[in-house]
Scaffold this motif. Structure first.
Motif, mmCIF file in Angstrom:
data_model
loop_
_atom_site.group_PDB
_atom_site.id
_atom_site.type_symbol
_atom_site.label_atom_id
_atom_site.label_comp_id
_atom_site.label_asym_id
_atom_site.label_seq_id
_atom_site.Cartn_x
_atom_site.Cartn_y
_atom_site.Cartn_z
ATOM 1 N N MET A 134 0.826 -1.205 0.000
ATOM 2 C CA MET A 134 0.000 0.000 0.000
ATOM 3 C C MET A 134 0.863 1.260 0.000
ATOM 4 O O MET A 134 0.560 2.241 -0.692
ATOM 5 C CB MET A 134 -0.933 -0.010 1.207
ATOM 6 N N LEU A 135 1.931 1.241 0.784
ATOM 7 C CA LEU A 135 2.835 2.395 0.775
ATOM 8 C C LEU A 135 3.493 2.549 -0.592
ATOM 9 O O LEU A 135 3.660 3.674 -1.094
ATOM 10 C CB LEU A 135 3.895 2.232 1.866
ATOM 11 N N GLY A 136 3.867 1.416 -1.209
ATOM 12 C CA GLY A 136 4.440 1.476 -2.551
ATOM 13 C C GLY A 136 3.441 2.006 -3.567
ATOM 14 O O GLY A 136 3.795 2.803 -4.447
ATOM 15 N N ALA A 137 2.179 1.567 -3.457
ATOM 16 C CA ALA A 137 1.140 2.054 -4.367
ATOM 17 C C ALA A 137 0.938 3.557 -4.194
ATOM 18 O O ALA A 137 0.739 4.294 -5.171
ATOM 19 C CB ALA A 137 -0.169 1.305 -4.110
ATOM 20 N N ALA A 138 0.991 4.034 -2.929
ATOM 21 C CA ALA A 138 0.823 5.465 -2.684
ATOM 22 C C ALA A 138 1.989 6.257 -3.284
ATOM 23 O O ALA A 138 1.789 7.312 -3.902
ATOM 24 C CB ALA A 138 0.714 5.727 -1.185
ATOM 25 N N LEU A 139 3.221 5.772 -3.103
ATOM 26 C CA LEU A 139 4.383 6.457 -3.684
ATOM 27 C C LEU A 139 4.281 6.525 -5.202
ATOM 28 O O LEU A 139 4.485 7.586 -5.812
ATOM 29 C CB LEU A 139 5.667 5.739 -3.275
ATOM 30 N N LEU A 140 3.948 5.387 -5.822
ATOM 31 C CA LEU A 140 3.853 5.349 -7.278
ATOM 32 C C LEU A 140 2.686 6.191 -7.772
ATOM 33 O O LEU A 140 2.796 6.911 -8.778
ATOM 34 C CB LEU A 140 3.704 3.896 -7.739
ATOM 35 N N GLY A 141 1.543 6.116 -7.059
ATOM 36 C CA GLY A 141 0.395 6.926 -7.451
ATOM 37 C C GLY A 141 0.682 8.404 -7.360
ATOM 38 O O GLY A 141 0.291 9.187 -8.234
ATOM 39 N N ALA A 177 -5.379 8.988 -10.183
ATOM 40 C CA ALA A 177 -4.405 8.302 -11.025
ATOM 41 C C ALA A 177 -4.349 6.826 -10.650
ATOM 42 O O ALA A 177 -4.813 6.423 -9.591
ATOM 43 C CB ALA A 177 -3.026 8.948 -10.833
ATOM 44 N N PRO A 178 -3.787 5.994 -11.540
ATOM 45 C CA PRO A 178 -3.591 4.588 -11.167
ATOM 46 C C PRO A 178 -2.838 4.483 -9.840
ATOM 47 O O PRO A 178 -1.901 5.234 -9.596
ATOM 48 C CB PRO A 178 -2.770 4.042 -12.341
ATOM 49 N N PHE A 179 -3.283 3.566 -9.002
ATOM 50 C CA PHE A 179 -2.733 3.279 -7.676
ATOM 51 C C PHE A 179 -3.206 4.265 -6.604
ATOM 52 O O PHE A 179 -3.196 3.930 -5.425
ATOM 53 C CB PHE A 179 -1.193 3.241 -7.679
ATOM 54 N N VAL A 180 -3.611 5.490 -6.992
ATOM 55 C CA VAL A 180 -4.060 6.453 -5.984
ATOM 56 C C VAL A 180 -5.353 5.973 -5.336
ATOM 57 O O VAL A 180 -5.503 6.001 -4.112
ATOM 58 C CB VAL A 180 -4.249 7.852 -6.606
ATOM 59 N N GLY A 181 -6.319 5.538 -6.158
ATOM 60 C CA GLY A 181 -7.594 5.077 -5.614
ATOM 61 C C GLY A 181 -7.418 3.896 -4.676
ATOM 62 O O GLY A 181 -8.053 3.828 -3.615
ATOM 63 N N THR A 182 -6.536 2.960 -5.049
ATOM 64 C CA THR A 182 -6.284 1.798 -4.190
ATOM 65 C C THR A 182 -5.695 2.217 -2.852
ATOM 66 O O THR A 182 -6.138 1.775 -1.787
ATOM 67 C CB THR A 182 -5.333 0.830 -4.899
ATOM 68 N N PHE A 236 4.484 12.503 -5.052
ATOM 69 C CA PHE A 236 4.173 13.693 -5.848
ATOM 70 C C PHE A 236 5.364 14.652 -5.886
ATOM 71 O O PHE A 236 5.640 15.300 -6.905
ATOM 72 C CB PHE A 236 2.945 14.367 -5.244
ATOM 73 N N ALA A 237 6.076 14.757 -4.768
ATOM 74 C CA ALA A 237 7.208 15.679 -4.680
ATOM 75 C C ALA A 237 8.519 15.057 -5.137
ATOM 76 O O ALA A 237 9.553 15.743 -5.168
ATOM 77 C CB ALA A 237 7.355 16.165 -3.237
ATOM 78 N N ALA A 238 8.509 13.770 -5.501
ATOM 79 C CA ALA A 238 9.750 13.057 -5.820
ATOM 80 C C ALA A 238 10.590 13.748 -6.896
ATOM 81 O O ALA A 238 11.825 13.841 -6.749
ATOM 82 C CB ALA A 238 9.434 11.621 -6.228
ATOM 83 N N PRO A 239 10.000 14.256 -8.012
ATOM 84 C CA PRO A 239 10.854 14.904 -9.022
ATOM 85 C C PRO A 239 11.629 16.096 -8.455
ATOM 86 O O PRO A 239 12.792 16.320 -8.818
ATOM 87 C CB PRO A 239 9.845 15.356 -10.090
ATOM 88 N N PHE A 240 11.025 16.858 -7.546
ATOM 89 C CA PHE A 240 11.688 18.040 -6.998
ATOM 90 C C PHE A 240 12.711 17.659 -5.939
ATOM 91 O O PHE A 240 13.758 18.304 -5.811
ATOM 92 C CB PHE A 240 10.629 18.985 -6.427
ATOM 93 N N LEU A 241 12.405 16.592 -5.195
ATOM 94 C CA LEU A 241 13.394 16.104 -4.238
ATOM 95 C C LEU A 241 14.617 15.545 -4.959
ATOM 96 O O LEU A 241 15.764 15.723 -4.510
ATOM 97 C CB LEU A 241 12.772 15.030 -3.342
ATOM 98 N N LEU A 242 14.375 14.868 -6.081
ATOM 99 C CA LEU A 242 15.496 14.338 -6.857
ATOM 100 C C LEU A 242 16.364 15.465 -7.403
ATOM 101 O O LEU A 242 17.601 15.412 -7.335
ATOM 102 C CB LEU A 242 14.957 13.473 -8.000
ATOM 103 N N LEU A 243 15.723 16.520 -7.925
ATOM 104 C CA LEU A 243 16.488 17.650 -8.448
ATOM 105 C C LEU A 243 17.201 18.398 -7.322
ATOM 106 O O LEU A 243 18.274 18.974 -7.534
ATOM 107 C CB LEU A 243 15.564 18.606 -9.201
ATOM 108 N N ALA A 244 16.596 18.393 -6.110
ATOM 109 C CA ALA A 244 17.258 19.051 -4.984
ATOM 110 C C ALA A 244 18.542 18.316 -4.613
ATOM 111 O O ALA A 244 19.502 18.932 -4.130
ATOM 112 C CB ALA A 244 16.310 19.107 -3.789
ATOM 113 N N LEU A 245 18.561 16.989 -4.821
ATOM 114 C CA LEU A 245 19.782 16.230 -4.571
ATOM 115 C C LEU A 245 20.855 16.540 -5.611
ATOM 116 O O LEU A 245 22.059 16.470 -5.327
ATOM 117 C CB LEU A 245 19.478 14.731 -4.573
ATOM 118 N N PHE A 246 20.412 16.855 -6.827
ATOM 119 C CA PHE A 246 21.358 17.158 -7.927
ATOM 120 C C PHE A 246 20.994 18.507 -8.527
ATOM 121 O O PHE A 246 20.545 18.605 -9.684
ATOM 122 C CB PHE A 246 21.300 16.063 -8.994
#
Length: 687
Positions: free
Chosen positions: A292-299, A432-437, A461-471
């Motif tokens: 469920m946590l993985g589905a939430a991250l991916l969603g 989105a897919p996985f969000v409803g689940t 949702f914030a993963a792209p910005f966290l990734l760019l903050a790392l680089f």
């Protein structure tokens, strides 16, 4: 000595009447056969056949204190009663109907039994209702105390043709019929999930009428299936209207259960419900949380690509483009501010959901778009951002928030933070897919689970910005801001105004046209204030936002409500619980689409699938009913329906039919193949 003729006649009539009365009694029931420990007799509900092709019979068992008989599935020991109708004439079939048993333990062996007594109704179908029904029944059954004794009873009874007046035992049989289990639909039960985790079954059940604490405490579940299946009393968790039942399965392989399915009989107080269970393979119970946590991250990650969020992507892209030539620390700070805005917003949504749920209200993903004040407020916020991009002042964080976030008065970080907030709010009407689940799982759990799942959604949702903050060097290599940026800003500002215009069309379904026009006019005034004013801007902005948010409430009190929209599409019929129940009872194939004006994923499904010829041909076929439920406005009936299936947001599409009486739930993003396959399966057509 002779007797007067009148006395002789009276004597003959008395004898004849007594024979008729005795014959009627024998037609209504047989004598008891057995002994002081166990006995059985055959009953009828009527004195005669009655000219119909179905009659109700019954077997009444009597057990002495300490003795018991067995259910149709006796458990780890015992034998069910067997009925042999050999010699009976004018009978097509006779189907016994068993009430739920109780669990008993004898010498450490768990069985499903009846104590004291049992009335077993029998539905008998006749060849010819105008002819007599001579019944011959051999009954073999087992009665047990410390020892078990097999019994055999040979019962005979004849129902004559004629008027079917109630027999003396009719009330006894009627009481037994009232104790039989209901099927899931009339009982208000929905199986939202049935998953095999190794050798354990996990059922998620939703009830229209919540179970009381006493009903939940005494709940039991009896499972029947292939082989010598047995299952102990289940562990029960959850609230009164949404329960999770977990029990290990014994004496049967998982493959057999997956192939043949199960029949479940649930007992909770006076509630007795029998329903089919079709399990699917799931992970081990301990890994459910990880999934469920993985589905939430991916969603959450996929939400970045959904149509609801695309207009706000302009703000994100603009922030990255504008970072060209800046230091890595500045770029990292802006990206982290954006991620902070997203995370704080998701946690606030989680807190609101927990509060509403604890208060007994309806919770859901995106339901704030049903509130006119929220829609108007979002129009104002988008106008504020659009004015900033169209030449107005940059948006900074309030002082308190700046201190908390460590922004130190830097306007770009304030705008990034608020961009994250707006992006989150606009993402909520998307599923989105996985969000409803993930959201459905979370909202069916407690506060800790809700917070954890919403935090995972935020991180995804914030993963792209966290990734760019790392680089941050990646963003720092972008072109330096120049004159060309002014045109880019104007284009993105217009995109945000387009999003505000869409929200106004959603508001038009809830508020009178004059109210919508006033909200639009004030939003334009807010844009002009952002562009033109240099003094008193903060006061003007706050006053404008407050006025815009308050206008719908004033309009609701002062203006007539908007005229309800009538769909011009004749394919779709309006949903109601009565329409759905009637169509299911008639064995129709039903496609139910729950949608709303604010749900952009719903609109995407319509454009890509439901409004295309292939889907419309299937939905307009003979025997198919297309129902559409509009959740643009708050509707407790629709919210309760979604809740029964463990869903708290839309789009939601489900297909019922003879081949799928419990319904086939379709994915959030529809495809032509999924729709056609569900329609065929519901119709009972094997591919």
């Amino acid at each position: 000595m002779g007797y007067p003729l009148s006395i002789v006649k009276r004597f003959c009539w008395a004898v004849l009447l007594s024979l008729l009365v005795a014959g009627g009694a024998r037609a209504a029931s047989t004598d008891w056969q057995g002994d002081g420990n166990a006995a059985v007799r055959l009953l009828t509900a009527t004195e005669a056949v009655g000219g119909v092709d179905r009659v109700t019979l019954a077997l009444e068992f009597r057990f002495a204190p300490g003795w018991h008989g067995y259910w149709r599935t006796p458990g780890e020991a015992g034998l069910p009663p067997t009925l042999d109708w050999t010699g009976t004439q004018n009978l097509i079939s006779a189907d016994p109907r068993f009430p739920p048993p109780i669990r008993t333990t004898l010498l450490g062996i768990e069985t499903f039994a009846y104590k004291a007594g049992l009335v077993l109704p029998i539905d008998a179908k006749l060849l010819d209702g105008s002819q007599p029904l001579p019944l011959k029944l051999g009954v073999d059954y087992l009665a047990c105390a410390e020892i078990c004794v097999p019994y055999r009873a040979d019962l005979a009874l004849t129902l004559a043709p004629g008027a079917a007046s109630p027999a003396p035992e009719a009330a006894l049989i009627a009481a037994a019929l009232a104790k039989l289990p209901l099927t899931s639909a009339p009982a208000g039960l929905t199986v939202t999930a049935a998953v095999l985790h190794g050798d354990a079954l996990r059922l998620t059940l939703a009830f229209t009428e919540p179970l009381s604490a006493a009903e939940q405490a005494g709940l039991d579940l009896f499972l029947e299936g292939p082989g010598s299946l047995t299952a102990p009393r289940p562990q029960v968790s959850g609230s009164g209207d949404r329960l999770v039942l977990e029990t290990p399965l014994r004496g049967v392989s998982a493959d057999a259960v997956l192939k043949d399915g199960l029949t479940a009989t649930l007992v909770a107080g006076e509630r007795r419900i029998e329903f089919p269970v079709t399990p699917v393979v799931g992970p081990a119970v301990g890994s459910t949380w990880a999934l469920m946590l993985g589905a939430a991250l991916l969603g959450g990650l996929i939400l970045n690509l959904m149509p609801c969020v695309l207009p706000v992507l302009s703000l994100k892209i603009l922030g990255l483009v504008g970072s060209g030539g800046r230091s890595r620390g500045q770029v990292r700070g802006d990206l982290l501010a954006m991620a902070a805005g997203i995370t704080v917003s998701f946690l606030l949504l989680a807190g609101a959901a927990i509060g509403v749920k604890l208060a007994g209200g309806a919770v859901g993903w995106g339901i704030q778009f049903q509130q006119p004040w929220f829609l108007a407020g979002m129009v104002g916020v988008l106008a504020l951002f659009a004015g900033s991009l169209l030449g107005g002042r940059e948006i900074g964080l309030p002082v308190a928030v700046s201190s908390w976030a460590g922004a130190l008065g830097q306007g770009s970080r304030g705008e990034s933070f608020f961009s994250g907030v707006v992006a989150t709010l606009l993402a909520t009407p998307c599923s989105a897919p996985f969000v409803g689940t993930a959201v459905g799982f979370a909202l069916g759990q407690g506060p800790v689970e809700i917070l954890a799942i919403f935090l995972a959604l935020a991180l995804g949702f914030a993963a792209p910005f966290l990734l760019l903050a790392l680089f941050p060097g990646w963003a720092a290599r972008l072109p330096r801001p120049g004159a060309w940026m002014a045109w880019v800003k104007r284009g993105f500002g217009l995109a945000l105004l387009g999003t505000a215009l869409w929200l106004l069309t959603v508001l038009a379904a809830l508020v009178a046209p004059l109210g919508v026009g006033l909200v639009g006019a004030m939003a334009l005034a807010l844009v002009l204030a952002m562009v033109r004013l240099r003094r008193g801007l903060a006061v003007a902005v706050l006053a404008g936002l407050a006025g815009i948010a308050a206008l719908p409430s004033l309009a609701a009190h002062l203006l007539p409500p908007p005229v309800a929209r009538v769909s011009a599409d004749r394919l779709w019929k309006a949903y109601s619980a009565e329409n759905l129940a009637a169509a299911r009872a008639q064995g129709q194939v039903i496609f139910l689409d729950i949608t709303a004006d604010w749900c952009l994923t719903c609109k995407a499904n319509k454009l890509a699938v439901l409004d295309r010829d292939a889907a419309r041909d299937g939905l307009s076929a003979s025997g198919v009913l297309a129902l559409r439920a509009d959740w643009t406005r708050p509707n407790p009936e629709i919210a309760e329906f979604l809740k029964r299936y463990g869903r708290y947001g839309i789009p939601f599409n489900i297909v019922y039919g003879p081949g799928a009486p419990e319904g086939i739930v379709l994915p959030e993003l529809l495809t032509q193949d999924a729709v056609q396959a569900a329609l065929k399966q519901a119709a009972g057509i094997k591919s």
